[in-house]
Enzyme design. Sequence first.
Site, PDB file in Angstrom:
ATOM      1  N   GLY A  47     -11.732  -3.692   4.209  1.00  0.00           N
ATOM      2  CA  GLY A  47     -12.555  -2.725   3.505  1.00  0.00           C
ATOM      3  C   GLY A  47     -11.685  -1.842   2.636  1.00  0.00           C
ATOM      4  O   GLY A  47     -10.495  -1.647   2.923  1.00  0.00           O
ATOM      5  N   GLN A  52      -9.128   5.244  -2.384  1.00  0.00           N
ATOM      6  CA  GLN A  52      -7.871   4.568  -2.034  1.00  0.00           C
ATOM      7  C   GLN A  52      -7.186   3.961  -3.255  1.00  0.00           C
ATOM      8  O   GLN A  52      -6.010   3.609  -3.185  1.00  0.00           O
ATOM      9  CB  GLN A  52      -8.119   3.480  -0.989  1.00  0.00           C
ATOM     10  N   CYS A  89      -5.642   1.234   8.591  1.00  0.00           N
ATOM     11  CA  CYS A  89      -6.090   1.608   7.247  1.00  0.00           C
ATOM     12  C   CYS A  89      -5.056   1.149   6.234  1.00  0.00           C
ATOM     13  O   CYS A  89      -3.851   1.330   6.468  1.00  0.00           O
ATOM     14  CB  CYS A  89      -6.270   3.130   7.189  1.00  0.00           C
ATOM     15  N   LEU A  90      -5.510   0.595   5.129  1.00  0.00           N
ATOM     16  CA  LEU A  90      -4.577   0.120   4.102  1.00  0.00           C
ATOM     17  C   LEU A  90      -3.728   1.260   3.538  1.00  0.00           C
ATOM     18  O   LEU A  90      -2.630   1.024   3.042  1.00  0.00           O
ATOM     19  CB  LEU A  90      -5.357  -0.547   2.953  1.00  0.00           C
ATOM     20  N   HIS A 131     -15.694   3.858   8.865  1.00  0.00           N
ATOM     21  CA  HIS A 131     -14.341   4.111   8.355  1.00  0.00           C
ATOM     22  C   HIS A 131     -14.369   4.285   6.833  1.00  0.00           C
ATOM     23  O   HIS A 131     -13.794   5.239   6.301  1.00  0.00           O
ATOM     24  CB  HIS A 131     -13.438   2.933   8.760  1.00  0.00           C
ATOM     25  N   GLU A 132     -15.048   3.362   6.155  1.00  0.00           N
ATOM     26  CA  GLU A 132     -15.035   3.397   4.682  1.00  0.00           C
ATOM     27  C   GLU A 132     -15.848   4.574   4.150  1.00  0.00           C
ATOM     28  O   GLU A 132     -15.451   5.217   3.173  1.00  0.00           O
ATOM     29  CB  GLU A 132     -15.560   2.071   4.106  1.00  0.00           C
ATOM     30  N   HIS A 135     -13.945   7.743   4.177  1.00  0.00           N
ATOM     31  CA  HIS A 135     -13.015   7.886   3.045  1.00  0.00           C
ATOM     32  C   HIS A 135     -13.666   8.633   1.875  1.00  0.00           C
ATOM     33  O   HIS A 135     -12.994   9.357   1.148  1.00  0.00           O
ATOM     34  CB  HIS A 135     -12.582   6.510   2.522  1.00  0.00           C
TER      35      HIS A 135
END
Length: 149
Positions: A47, A52, A89-90, A131-132, A135
């Site tokens: 995701g 991000q 997380c990326l 999670h997304e 953000h």
Amino acid sequence: MAIRQIRMFDDEILRKKSRPVTAVNDDIRKLLDDMADTMYNTRNGAGLAAPQIGILKRLVVMDMGQGLLKLVNPVIVKQEGSQEVIEGCLSIPNIMGKLIRPAKVTVRALDENGKEMELTAAGELAKCFCHEIDHLDGILYIDKVIEFV
Ligand code: ZN
């Protein structure tokens, strides 16, 4: 189509609140495509949210193995229960943490053509939605972590 640079945890843009998208046009569709390219270019990304890649718009792409989902202005309209999950997380490479998320969520969003959709998910998919969408409000999973694993 382009791969964008992923912002890291110390970048203050990740802490800002994203603005709703007012018109789902070609610019937004291009952005969603770039976000998907960027996500698929990572080793294990499931995701990615627009902040991000440094863009404060309420856009999310996800692929938990069920195919690519593109979400515009996603909102959690219903949640049920709780589950213990492990997240990474990326933007925060090489660490993972344990936290509590809702067990089941219903998300309302627009698709890439501006059409309204509603999705109900449990388990890993519910976790990823939470999670997304966090953000988009400047929230990182490490804010909610119980312990790093
Ligand atoms: Zn993340």
